[in-house]
Structures are given as C-alpha cells and as structure tokens.
Design a protein around this motif. Sequence first.
Motif, PDB file in Angstrom:
ATOM      1  N   ASP A  65     -11.889   6.254  -1.540  1.00 15.23           N
ATOM      2  CA  ASP A  65     -11.150   4.997  -1.686  1.00 15.23           C
ATOM      3  C   ASP A  65     -11.523   4.290  -2.991  1.00 15.23           C
ATOM      4  OD1 ASP A  65      -9.225   3.249  -0.692  1.00 15.23           O
ATOM      5  OD2 ASP A  65     -10.697   1.980   0.327  1.00 15.23           O
ATOM      6  N   HIS A  83      -0.760   6.357  -2.067  1.00 12.46           N
ATOM      7  CA  HIS A  83      -2.189   6.069  -1.887  1.00 12.46           C
ATOM      8  C   HIS A  83      -2.688   6.757  -0.614  1.00 12.46           C
ATOM      9  CE1 HIS A  83      -6.041   4.118  -1.441  1.00 12.46           C
ATOM     10  NE2 HIS A  83      -5.663   3.498  -0.344  1.00 12.46           N
ATOM     11  N   HIS A 125      -7.474   4.239   7.175  1.00 11.79           N
ATOM     12  CA  HIS A 125      -8.660   3.393   6.999  1.00 11.79           C
ATOM     13  C   HIS A 125      -8.333   1.907   6.945  1.00 11.79           C
ATOM     14  CE1 HIS A 125      -7.205   4.081   2.928  1.00 11.79           C
ATOM     15  NE2 HIS A 125      -7.914   3.041   2.514  1.00 11.79           N
ATOM     16  N   ASP A 126      -7.215   1.555   6.310  1.00 12.96           N
ATOM     17  CA  ASP A 126      -6.900   0.130   6.134  1.00 12.96           C
ATOM     18  C   ASP A 126      -5.819  -0.373   7.080  1.00 12.96           C
ATOM     19  OD1 ASP A 126      -8.709  -0.806   4.300  1.00 12.96           O
ATOM     20  OD2 ASP A 126      -7.470  -0.330   2.549  1.00 12.96           O
ATOM     21  N   GLU A 154       0.881  -1.165   0.000  1.00 10.98           N
ATOM     22  CA  GLU A 154       0.000   0.000   0.000  1.00 10.98           C
ATOM     23  C   GLU A 154       0.919   1.216   0.000  1.00 10.98           C
ATOM     24  OE1 GLU A 154      -3.011   0.780   3.219  1.00 10.98           O
ATOM     25  OE2 GLU A 154      -4.192   0.259   1.457  1.00 10.98           O
TER      26      GLU A 154
HETATM   27 FE   LIG Z   1      -7.435   2.105   0.564  1.00  7.78          FE
END
Ligand SMILES: [Fe+2]
Length: 374
Positions: A314, A187, A223-224, A183
Amino acid sequence: MVTTVHPLQTVNSQSLTGKLQRFHDELLCDYPDICRLACAIYDTNSDILKTFINSTREGHAIAGYEVKLHNTPSLLELANQQQSRVIDDISRQIHAGTPHSDWLLEQGYLSSFTIPIVRQSKFLGFIFIDSTTKASFTEGVQRDLIMRCNGICDAIANELSSAHLLVATASAIRSIAHLRDFETGMHLTRMAELSKLIAHNLPAEKALNDEIIEHIYLFSPLHDIGKIGIPDSILLKQGKLTTEERKIIQTHVQKGVDIIDAILAEFNLIEQSDARIMRNIIAFHHEYLDGSGYPFKLKGEQIPIEARVVTVADIFDALTHERPYKKPWTTAESLAELDDMVRQGKLDKDCVWALNKVIDQAERIVSTYRDVTQ
Ligand SMILES: [Fe+2]
Ligand SMILES: [Fe+2]
C-alpha cells in the motif's frame, strides 16, 4: 475489539493445507506409496492454473507455479472432458522441457493419478496424486481414490466459493458506496498483484504457502473497505487535514472490521479459516512494527505477516502514484523511502527486501495497471 493473531498461526490445522495433510495421513494407511497429494486451482478469467495446496512427503514441493491452461494441452483436455488420467511410468511417459515436467522428473515419482475437480459443471482445478512405485493406480485404486477425494474436493470448492462470495459482497458494497470515485479499480488490482508479488518472494525461512498467498491476493483489495463509512467532505478534501479529521479517517480501520464481521456473520463464515486472513489485513494494515501505527498500536510479531505484506504494498503504491498533495515518486525514490522506514523500525524488512528483489516485476504491475487519469 480485534483479537490479535500470531503470524505463524495463520498456517493452522483448519486450513485446507491442514485438511489435505490429514487426508494424506489417512490414505497412507491403505496406500503407503502415495508420496504426494496436491491441488492446483483454475481461474477462468485469466485461464491460469496455479499451485494451491500440497502434502509432499517425498521430494520437494512445487509452489508458486502458474501456467495458462490453454498452454498445457493434456491438462486442458482433461478439464474439458472432465476425465481423470493415470500415468503408469512417469520416467517414460513424461518428457522434460517445461518447468513442471522437469520438476516432476527430478522428484523420482514413478506413477501419478490426476483428478479434475468439477462442481456444478464448473471446472475448479485438479488433484494430483503421486506414487513412489510404477503403475500404482489400478482401476480399483482409481475408483477408491476418486470416492475418497470427494471430501477434500468439497472442502476446496466450499472455501473457494465462500472466499469469492466475500470478495464479491465487499465489492458490491464498495461500488454502491461510490468508493470507486476516489479509490480506483486500478489501485485495487495493483494491491492484489503487488501483495501477491511480495508474499511470494519473501526469504525462504519466511516463505508462505500458496494457500495463504492466494488469500492475500484475494483479500488485499479489501484493506480500505471501511473508508465507505468516512464522509466525502473529509475523504475527498484537497487541503491539509486537521487533527480531528485525521482521527476520523483513522476510524476506517475499525469500520472495515465491523463491515467484514457483519458480512461473515450474515453468511455464517466466521469459522472459515481464510476469514482470519481477510480480517487481519483490514484490521492491521496501518500498524507499524515499532508500535507507532494505528489504531491498535501493535508491535513486532503481534502484527500478522499478511498485514505487513499489505502495508508495504500500500505504501509503495501510494508513493509511486500521484496524490492531491504530491507527484508520483520514481521506483528508486519509493524504495529508498521504504528502506528508510525499515531503518526506523516501522516496516518489515523481509517484505521490503522481497519487493526490492523483484522490483522490475513491481514496476511492470505499476505501469500495466496505471490509473487512467495519470
Ligand atoms: Fe490503499
Ligand atoms: Fe487504510
């Protein structure tokens, strides 16, 4: 189990905005001419000074305004000297020409007092106090206000430093767990910028205040965070996921909530008003309005606005970028897909409308913070 929060409750009396409004009520007993109190916060990295909280009893509040401190010499000097400033006659001393001074002149405020917020030698922002009479801020009044503003300045400093502490801790955990391998940092930056852009451009009746928008900006990259608990063999799998693997991926939401709860408990920040915004983003960013999302299958108003904003950001980001199973979609194709999801009753139409409205800015964010591999 996650407690669901009605979106409107995110503007609560425990927020800094609520505290500032109560403080304003107290001041009005002694100073009935004080018609506006506002705080702008400063971000050292970007040199940006931005509106944050305000209590505006007369005139229109200014919100969503950002300026480079180095482009405003008078405020820069106050920040550097750590000195307050009095303007006794705004109509004569302030000249039109910048959006901020034009706005100030339109409100009809007659005098103002500006106090820099400095904690541990660090400049954090300003408190602006405006009055409906000229020359309201005599030396005695200034001394009294500086003393009385200390409490609200402490509250602002504490909340900002705990918000940054939470983000820094989560980022440290993320990098230790090598989440960055799959990730990208880009991002995360795009998520912050796109979420802020959507939150800032919601229709007037759904408008969020700067305090909430700032927290969405700070917390959307988390968020992740729960993905650090998902095995690489599943997270990095190139081919199609099995039903069982998909179920395991979906556990990243509860894992994220558990991680954040552990951090909040460790730092004794459970009661922090902005903690709920962070928790809602992590817990509800895969929920859909029609109840078809996961893991809580919340519906409609049960999903807080901060989570709806992040969901749209997202999905837009995923569509406009390459994935192992797809090429990047164009902006137009991505917007069409989001519109389709609105029609299916999944996404918040106001969030998609907001993105549509400023799609040129969204495109700039996507191209400025493009993944290096693409
Ligand atoms: Fe994401
Ligand atoms: Fe997620």
